[in-house]
Scaffold this active site. Structure first.
Site, short mmCIF file in Angstrom:
data_model
loop_
_atom_site.label_atom_id
_atom_site.label_comp_id
_atom_site.label_asym_id
_atom_site.label_seq_id
_atom_site.Cartn_x
_atom_site.Cartn_y
_atom_site.Cartn_z
N GLU A 162 0.84 -1.20 0.00
CA GLU A 162 0.00 0.00 0.00
C GLU A 162 0.87 1.25 0.00
O GLU A 162 1.85 1.30 0.76
CB GLU A 162 -0.93 -0.01 1.22
N HIS A 182 -7.88 1.70 1.47
CA HIS A 182 -7.78 1.38 2.90
C HIS A 182 -8.50 2.44 3.74
O HIS A 182 -7.91 3.04 4.66
CB HIS A 182 -6.31 1.28 3.32
#
Length: 318
Positions: free
Chosen positions: A263, A282
């Site tokens: 990420e 997220h």
């Protein structure tokens, strides 16, 4: 032990979050019990006098500097980045923020399910291309959802899905009590049966040694071609390469993904362009109500620390 333990918010916590915490905690903790560090140097300077640290993560240097530390309050539910053995050796209690994300994540999971069931994933892509092409939507009522990890978050997902008339399967390490909204409960290691039966599979388990790579090539073979995967747990729970192949080959119908192995999701990832994938950054746990929910946990645990009763702390991990 002191009557008024000292809490440190280190520089790791972004200023906006720190300000939210300060506002929420104002008047709920003893005066001057909470100190804030804006830089790494300030964090190291203030760490030795801290009884507790409120943060997302804690590097080894700061942990070493906090020689009187007795408690860490993690601001996230996931704590897989902490060294549990080092904390046990130091007799430092670790508590997390499990539960504060349950409502927003459950609502986002419901959104994901409706997007696939009602064809809104397809509709969004048609709109982006300026295409009018009618299709039929389905209904969630009567469908089966399997929730891997019926904890605080998974439990709320189960309740929401049950309220819509879905059949709910769940897995849990402790099966002595069936959570509300769950029709059938399996032991954690029996999740393959859930994969076989579910139209929608929701991953809500923590990332541990046992759950890392929980869904791989063999697991995707067990899932129906009409099943949809929803991951709001951690990216490492899924073998991303195996999942990508399953989506590309239509071995499963689709996936809604809020977490990833890396990420931010790299620009070159094929997941960005697959027509059967929903990608969110997220953010499923985001909510304006976080500060007040953090406050409830922090204040209760602070009072337990002040009373030298760390066994009474909630959300204890270590």
């Amino acid at each position: 032990m002191t009557d008024s333990p000292r809490l440190l918010i280190p520089y790791h916590v972004p200023p906006s979050r720190t300000n939210e915490l300060l506002d929420a905690l104002d008047g709920h903790l003893p005066a001057d019990s909470l100190v804030v560090a804006d830089t790494p140097a300030e964090s190291r300077e203030l760490a030795p006098s801290a009884d507790g640290i409120v943060t997302y993560h804690l590097d080894a240097d700061l942990l070493d500097a906090a020689e009187n530390l007795r408690w860490i309050q993690c601001l996230s539910a996931g704590v897989d980045h902490y060294d549990f053995d080092a904390l046990r050796e130091r007799d430092v209690v670790l508590t997390n923020s499990s539960g504060i994300h349950a409502e927003p994540i459950a609502e986002q999971v419901l959104c994901y399910l409706l997007m696939f069931e009602r064809g809104l994933v397809q509709a969004g892509r048609q709109q982006a291309r300026g295409v009018w092409e009618r299709f039929e939507g389905g209904e969630l009522r009567g469908k089966t959802v399997g929730v891997v990890g019926v904890g605080a978050i998974g439990g709320r997902v189960a309740q929401v899905c049950s309220a819509l008339g879905m059949r709910v399967l769940g897995t849990k390490r402790d099966t002595s009590e069936v959570p509300g909204g769950v029709d059938e409960l399996y032991a954690a290691d029996e999740y393959h049966q859930l994969l076989l039966d579910a139209d929608y599979v929701v991953l809500a388990c923590p990332l541990t040694d046992e759950t890392e790579g929980l869904l791989g090539r063999e697991e995707f073979r067990l899932m129906s071609e009409e099943s949809v995967l929803v991951n709001i747990a951690r990216g490492g729970v899924v073998d991303e390469a195996a999942m990508t192949r399953a989506l590309q080959n239509r071995a499963i119908r689709g996936a809604a993904l809020d977490v990833f192995e890396t990420e931010p999701l790299p620009p070159g990832s094929p997941l960005w362009d697959l027509s059967n994938v929903v990608v969110t950054p997220h953010m499923a746990g985001s909510t304006p109500k976080k500060p007040e929910r953090w406050r409830d946990i922090i204040v209760g645990n602070y009072e337990a620390l002040a009373a030298d009763d760390r066994d009474a702390m909630v959300n204890r991990i270590v």
